[in-house]
Design an enzyme around this catalytic site. Structure first.
Site, PDB file in Angstrom:
ATOM      1  N   GLY A  46       0.692  -1.120   0.019  1.00 27.60           N
ATOM      2  CA  GLY A  46      -0.099   0.088   0.104  1.00 27.60           C
ATOM      3  C   GLY A  46       1.015   1.140   0.056  1.00 27.60           C
ATOM      4  O   GLY A  46       2.141   1.184   0.500  1.00 27.60           O
ATOM      5  N   GLN A  51       2.852  10.058   1.147  1.00 33.50           N
ATOM      6  CA  GLN A  51       4.116   9.585   1.006  1.00 33.50           C
ATOM      7  C   GLN A  51       4.866   9.870   0.057  1.00 33.50           C
ATOM      8  O   GLN A  51       6.058   9.756  -0.172  1.00 33.50           O
ATOM      9  CB  GLN A  51       4.040   8.066   1.335  1.00 33.50           C
ATOM     10  CG  GLN A  51       3.644   7.388   2.686  1.00 33.50           C
ATOM     11  CD  GLN A  51       3.512   6.106   2.550  1.00 33.50           C
ATOM     12  OE1 GLN A  51       2.385   5.441   2.116  1.00 33.50           O
ATOM     13  NE2 GLN A  51       4.468   5.215   3.178  1.00 33.50           N
ATOM     14  N   CYS A  88       6.470  -0.083   7.261  1.00 25.75           N
ATOM     15  CA  CYS A  88       5.944   1.369   6.433  1.00 25.75           C
ATOM     16  C   CYS A  88       7.181   1.339   5.385  1.00 25.75           C
ATOM     17  O   CYS A  88       8.290   1.570   5.482  1.00 25.75           O
ATOM     18  CB  CYS A  88       5.878   2.522   7.290  1.00 25.75           C
ATOM     19  SG  CYS A  88       5.494   3.984   6.653  1.00 25.75           S
ATOM     20  N   LEU A  89       6.639   1.816   4.243  1.00 30.81           N
ATOM     21  CA  LEU A  89       7.478   2.135   3.184  1.00 30.81           C
ATOM     22  C   LEU A  89       8.423   3.175   3.547  1.00 30.81           C
ATOM     23  O   LEU A  89       9.474   3.756   2.872  1.00 30.81           O
ATOM     24  CB  LEU A  89       6.901   2.371   1.943  1.00 30.81           C
ATOM     25  CG  LEU A  89       6.397   1.036   1.350  1.00 30.81           C
ATOM     26  CD1 LEU A  89       5.329   1.329  -0.096  1.00 30.81           C
ATOM     27  CD2 LEU A  89       7.188  -0.053   1.045  1.00 30.81           C
ATOM     28  N   HIS A 130      -3.522   1.303   7.785  1.00 30.87           N
ATOM     29  CA  HIS A 130      -2.155   1.885   7.903  1.00 30.87           C
ATOM     30  C   HIS A 130      -2.073   3.056   6.733  1.00 30.87           C
ATOM     31  O   HIS A 130      -1.751   4.402   7.350  1.00 30.87           O
ATOM     32  CB  HIS A 130      -1.163   0.867   7.284  1.00 30.87           C
ATOM     33  CG  HIS A 130       0.105   1.294   7.379  1.00 30.87           C
ATOM     34  ND1 HIS A 130       1.298   1.190   8.033  1.00 30.87           N
ATOM     35  CD2 HIS A 130       0.661   2.250   6.365  1.00 30.87           C
ATOM     36  CE1 HIS A 130       2.490   1.784   8.062  1.00 30.87           C
ATOM     37  NE2 HIS A 130       2.090   2.371   7.063  1.00 30.87           N
ATOM     38  N   GLU A 131      -2.772   2.974   5.551  1.00 34.97           N
ATOM     39  CA  GLU A 131      -2.580   3.923   4.610  1.00 34.97           C
ATOM     40  C   GLU A 131      -3.719   5.148   4.794  1.00 34.97           C
ATOM     41  O   GLU A 131      -3.351   6.196   4.945  1.00 34.97           O
ATOM     42  CB  GLU A 131      -3.068   3.364   3.258  1.00 34.97           C
ATOM     43  CG  GLU A 131      -2.080   2.394   2.817  1.00 34.97           C
ATOM     44  CD  GLU A 131      -0.492   2.729   2.839  1.00 34.97           C
ATOM     45  OE1 GLU A 131      -0.308   3.662   2.891  1.00 34.97           O
ATOM     46  OE2 GLU A 131       0.084   1.579   3.005  1.00 34.97           O
TER      47      GLU A 131
END
Length: 160
Positions: A46, A51, A88-89, A130-131
């Protein structure tokens, strides 16, 4: 085209994203960029517009054959909760246990303004929560107890 993902300490990740009002070519371009950037690395499930430094309520997801995007999403959370590792990215390579709802119903729009409903269990439910947190300026470390948050941040943001 892929875009660089903002790091965990970037202030843009703390801002509440604005609702999308225009369902236009620019929004479709954003959804495409989010999707390409998410798919550019292994294990990515995601990504939210903040981000990429875009303060709009847009997210993309892809897990276990289910993929898509949501514009202006709203979540209905089930009371059943489960703890599992989350990443998390914006903090690459760091996984941490976190409790979240096991099931969600996400309602929003697609890039053309059409109503969309996504019902998700398990990991996909976690991804959507999360997103949406990113859209609200919330990082997943904010859900940790203070001592755990300190440990997480020491790993996620090592001093240079």
């Amino acid at each position: 085209m892929t875009e660089p993902i903002r790091r965990f300490d970037d202030p843009v990740l703390r801002a509440v994203a604005a609702p999308v009002r225009e369902f236009d070519r620019e929004l479709r371009r954003l959804v495409k960029s989010l999707t390409l950037t998410m798919r550019a690395g292994a294990g990515r499930a995601g990504l939210a517009a903040p981000q990429l430094g875009v303060p709009l309520r847009v997210l993309v997801y892809s897990f276990d054959g289910a993929s898509g995007h949501l514009v202006n999403p709203r979540l209905e959370l089930s009371p059943r909760r489960i703890t599992a590792d989350e990443a998390c990215l914006s903090a690459p390579g760091v996984w941490w246990p976190l409790e979240r709802s096991y099931m969600v119903t996400a309602r929003g729009r697609d890039m053309f303004g059409k109503s969309v409903t996504v019902r998700a269990l398990g990991v996909l439910a976690r991804v959507l929560q999360h997103e949406v947190d990113h859209l609200d300026g919330v990082l997943f470390s904010d859900h940790l107890e203070a001592s755990e948050r300190e440990r997480f941040l020491a790993v996620a943001l090592p001093s240079e």
